[in-house]
Design an enzyme around this catalytic site. Structure first.
Site, PDB file in Angstrom:
ATOM      1  N   ASP A 162      78.327  45.782  88.227  1.00 41.60           N
ATOM      2  CA  ASP A 162      77.452  45.094  87.274  1.00 41.60           C
ATOM      3  C   ASP A 162      78.152  43.890  86.635  1.00 41.60           C
ATOM      4  O   ASP A 162      79.265  43.535  87.033  1.00 41.60           O
ATOM      5  CB  ASP A 162      76.984  46.132  86.235  1.00 41.60           C
ATOM      6  CG  ASP A 162      75.595  45.865  85.700  1.00 41.60           C
ATOM      7  OD1 ASP A 162      75.144  44.715  85.743  1.00 41.60           O
ATOM      8  OD2 ASP A 162      74.961  46.824  85.224  1.00 41.60           O
ATOM      9  N   GLU A 198      72.623  35.246  88.224  1.00 42.82           N
ATOM     10  CA  GLU A 198      73.020  34.213  87.260  1.00 42.82           C
ATOM     11  C   GLU A 198      73.844  33.100  87.881  1.00 42.82           C
ATOM     12  O   GLU A 198      73.762  31.952  87.474  1.00 42.82           O
ATOM     13  CB  GLU A 198      73.804  34.847  86.113  1.00 42.82           C
ATOM     14  CG  GLU A 198      72.868  35.516  85.143  1.00 42.82           C
ATOM     15  CD  GLU A 198      73.575  36.000  83.901  1.00 42.82           C
ATOM     16  OE1 GLU A 198      74.818  36.051  83.878  1.00 42.82           O
ATOM     17  OE2 GLU A 198      72.851  36.331  82.951  1.00 42.82           O
ATOM     18  N   ASP A 217      66.726  42.783  85.308  1.00 40.25           N
ATOM     19  CA  ASP A 217      66.290  44.153  85.601  1.00 40.25           C
ATOM     20  C   ASP A 217      64.776  44.254  85.766  1.00 40.25           C
ATOM     21  O   ASP A 217      64.015  43.652  84.999  1.00 40.25           O
ATOM     22  CB  ASP A 217      66.700  45.091  84.466  1.00 40.25           C
ATOM     23  CG  ASP A 217      68.208  45.325  84.442  1.00 40.25           C
ATOM     24  OD1 ASP A 217      68.927  44.691  85.243  1.00 40.25           O
ATOM     25  OD2 ASP A 217      68.646  46.143  83.621  1.00 40.25           O
TER      26      ASP A 217
HETATM   27  C1  GLA Z   1      72.289  46.562  84.017  1.00 40.57           C
HETATM   28  C2  GLA Z   1      71.853  46.631  85.475  1.00 40.57           C
HETATM   29  C3  GLA Z   1      70.903  47.803  85.648  1.00 40.57           C
HETATM   30  C4  GLA Z   1      71.589  49.097  85.223  1.00 40.57           C
HETATM   31  C5  GLA Z   1      72.099  48.964  83.795  1.00 40.57           C
HETATM   32  C6  GLA Z   1      72.966  50.136  83.385  1.00 40.57           C
HETATM   33  O1  GLA Z   1      71.223  46.266  83.173  1.00 40.57           O
HETATM   34  O2  GLA Z   1      71.242  45.431  85.861  1.00 40.57           O
HETATM   35  O3  GLA Z   1      70.472  47.899  86.990  1.00 40.57           O
HETATM   36  O4  GLA Z   1      72.656  49.365  86.104  1.00 40.57           O
HETATM   37  O5  GLA Z   1      72.869  47.787  83.621  1.00 40.57           O
HETATM   38  O6  GLA Z   1      73.470  50.006  82.082  1.00 40.57           O
END
Ligand code: GLA
Length: 660
Positions: A162, A198, A217
């Site tokens: 992430d 990004e 997301d």
């Molecule tokens: C980010 C990612 C999500 C998930 C959350 C977990 O928002 O983009 O897919 O993994 O973190 O905290």
């Protein structure tokens, strides 16, 4: 949305300036043989977030269901855990520690269990000092090799990496360091970059990872799914075997979209050659969710070894996508973004098939084979889709002609719900795209139990030749006392040789229209849509579950009555010509600081009758008055002020309607 993230702005510049960094060392990909088709599996995040139900039992249960319900046989392989699996601090040796409450036997035991089912196991961390969850679990930045070694010792086959808390370190550098760390372990590990698009990873990540998120997301709603699909479908040229665009995990089955919308979601992801990571808790999934996720005709499109992401041939609302397949077939998706039922049509020539007298066309949701003289078409419901596989087949004559059924009903404006209030008219149409004539064509409409359905013109015709249509009018009357709600009318057209085609029209029986003045928050609405979370009555928008809003507050003034929306949103009422005036004090709620902007519109049927102009957090509430005299439907539309919808909590304070 509420969540604001640390964004590595410098990385954008670095990405442009140092493309060579991506290829400086020998790569994980291409050529490592991993993810030659888009990864398929499960990830818990969309169903559990960080909640306690995310634990060892769940993960093992998913692996069991993969086997028991045939998902493994359908191609699902990875069982992946997301954020919140670890404790908030590393141990004395600096290692990540599995949360002993969620994972009492550690992570390796879970990975071993998954492997014992001949499945693969995936894990999550962040290319930052902490992961994205506000509890602040440790991330991998500066610990890449130690964490990669630990993951390899667990038996990890897939890492989602992430982007939160990245301290502004260049993205290429952060992801390359982890790629190298993974490679040093000697264990084949699929590397999934999650930096939300990004730094335009499609330009640099194909030599670093096997897939990269292209967007923020997803959330479990149609507008989020559509927004993400649009961003992702523009990036088709960057995807291929071993390096995929990732528009985020599936929401199918989580309850925030209709079956029609989930079918579009699954079809779009498949035609885009996206990873298919199930995001619902399969232990609670309905038979229809399991059936949708197991559709092998659609999965075969996603997993086609040619590995081409579909090209959007036409977009703008009535969209046509084509995906070339390894054996020369083409997959086609017809997708209706909007609220009005529409016929969408393309042709064998437009999708690039060689000329031929006829083609075989397989409907990938009904699993039927037909012949077409070249037209590939369907009547597609709002937010719906139709998906086909078109083949050259000299034996096309073996298949019946492609006749598609449709049903339509008049609406107050394009995109309004078809309302049934007694004696309503529905038109059914059968169209033959086949090279051969359809014979003995007969249509029948079936409504809910007790509904009267009468043909007002002939429902049959003897012969329907190529590219000809045949329509029938029907009068539909629900029984007295029918509960307000959504109902299905299904037209089934039968024809020789030995074929049927059907279409389901959703109609709405509205609540009785208001007959006296009322606050709109006290009336039943016909429908709402909202940019984030549900619309709230007498509270602001809380973004997540219903009832989580605050007291509506605009520029320090509080309101006890009103509607709490989030742009882009619609709140619609059935008023049947009984009402004259809507009033409200509109503005952006104070709760989101200084970033929100929205404009507030009132529509009477198809006409806009009031518009606040753009209002921001800094402005006081604006009185709005709209003449809705004679309207059947009244809509309150909250638009995003033209700058995207972050923080756009639109309050319709004291929203009131004069009727009777
Ligand atoms: C980010 C990612 C999500 C998930 C959350 C977990 O928002 O983009 O897919 O993994 O973190 O905290």
């Amino acid at each position: 949305m509420k969540l604001l993230r640390t964004i590595a702005l410098g990385a954008l510049v670095a990405a442009a300036l140092t493309p060579a960094a991506a290829t400086a060392s020998a790569s994980v990909t291409p050529g490592d043989g991993l993810a030659l088709t888009p990864p398929m599996g499960f990830n818990n995040w969309n169903s559990t977030n960080c909640r306690a139900e995310f634990n060892e039992d769940m993960v093992k249960g998913i692996a069991d269901i993969f086997v028991a319900k045939g998902l493994k046989d359908a191609g699902y392989q990875y069982v992946n855990v997301d954020d919140c699996w670890a404790l908030p601090t590393r141990n004395a040796a600096g290692d990540l520690v599995p949360d002993p409450v969620r994972f009492p036997n550690g992570i390796k035991a879970v990975a071993d269990y998954v492997h014992s089912k001949d499945l693969k196991f995936g894990i999550y961390t962040s290319a930052g000092t902490k992961t994205c969850n506000s509890a602040g679990f440790p991330g991998g930045l500066g610990h890449e090799q130690q964490d990669a070694n630990l993951f390899a010792s667990f038996g990890v086959d897939y890492l989602k990496y992430d982007n939160c808390n990245n301290e502004g370190v260049d993205a290429i550098q952060r992801y390359t360091t982890m790629r190298d760390a993974l490679r040093n372990t000697g264990r084949p590990i699929v590397f999934s970059l999650c930096e939300w698009g990004e730094n335009k990873p499609w330009n640099w990540a194909s030599s670093i990872g096997h897939l990269w998120r292209t967007t923020g997301d997803i959330s479990d709603g149609y507008s989020s799914m559509l927004d993400i699909a649009k961003q992702n479908w523009a990036l088709a040229q960057y995807a291929g075997p071993g390096h995929w665009n990732d528009p985020d995990m599936l929401e199918v089955g989580n309850g925030g979209m209709t079956e029609v919308e989930y079918q579009s979601h699954f079809s779009l992801w498949s035609i885009m050659a996206a990873p298919l990571l199930i995001g619902t808790d399969l232990r609670k999934a309905s038979p229809s969710t399991l059936a949708m996720l197991s559709n092998r005709d659609v999965i075969a499109v996603d997993q086609d070894p040619l590995g081409v992401q579909a090209t959007p041939l036409r977009t703008g609302g009535l969209d046509v996508f084509v995906k070339p397949l390894k054996n020369g077939d083409k997959a086609v998706l017809l997708f209706n973004e909007g609220d009005a039922t529409a016929r969408i049509s393309t042709s064998a020539a437009e999708i690039g098939m060689p000329g031929a007298p006829a083609y075989k066309i397989r409907d990938l949701w009904t699993h039927t084979d037909r012949n077409t003289a070249g037209t590939i078409a369907a009547t597609v419901p709002p937010h719906g889709s139709a998906m086909f596989r078109v083949s050259m087949d000299r034996q096309w004559v073996k298949y019946p002609p492609a006749v598609d059924a449709a049903a339509t009903a008049p609406t107050v404006y394009a995109g309004a719900f078809p309302l049934v209030t007694g004696g309503s008219t529905v038109t059914t149409t059968a169209t033959n795209s086949g090279r051969l004539p359809a014979l003995a064509v007969n249509s029948k409409v079936v409504g809910p139990t007790g509904w009267s359905v009468k043909a007002a013109s002939s429902p049959s015709t003897l012969v329907l030749t190529t590219n000809k249509s045949f329509s029938t009018k029907w009068t539909i009357t629900p029984p007295a006392g029918t509960k307000p709600g959504h109902y299905s009318l299904t037209v089934t057209t039968t024809y020789a040789p030995n074929s049927t085609s059907s279409y389901t029209l959703e109609v709405v029986v509205p609540d009785p229209a208001p007959k006296a003045p009322a606050y709109l928050s006290d009336l039943p609405w016909l429908r709402t849509s909202n940019g984030w979370g549900p619309v709230e009555r007498d509270h602001s928008n809380g973004e997540n579950q219903g009832g989580d809003g605050n007291t509506m507050t605009i520029n320090g003034v509080t309101y006890a009555k009103g509607l709490g929306a989030h742009a882009p949103g619609v709140i619609e009422y059935y008023v049947a010509g009984n009402c004259t005036t809507v009033t409200a004090e509109v503005g952006v709620d104070d709760e989101q600081g200084t970033n929100g902007s929205a404009n507030f519109e009132v529509w009477a049927d198809g006409a806009k009758v009031a518009d606040s102009g753009v209002l921001t957090n800094a402005m006081p509430a604006k009185p709005l008055q709209a003449n809705v005299t004679g309207a059947t439907l009244v809509r309150l539309i909250t638009a995003d002020g033209g700058d995207g919808n972050s923080n756009d909590h639109g309050d319709w304070a004291n929203a009131h309607i004069t009727c009777g």
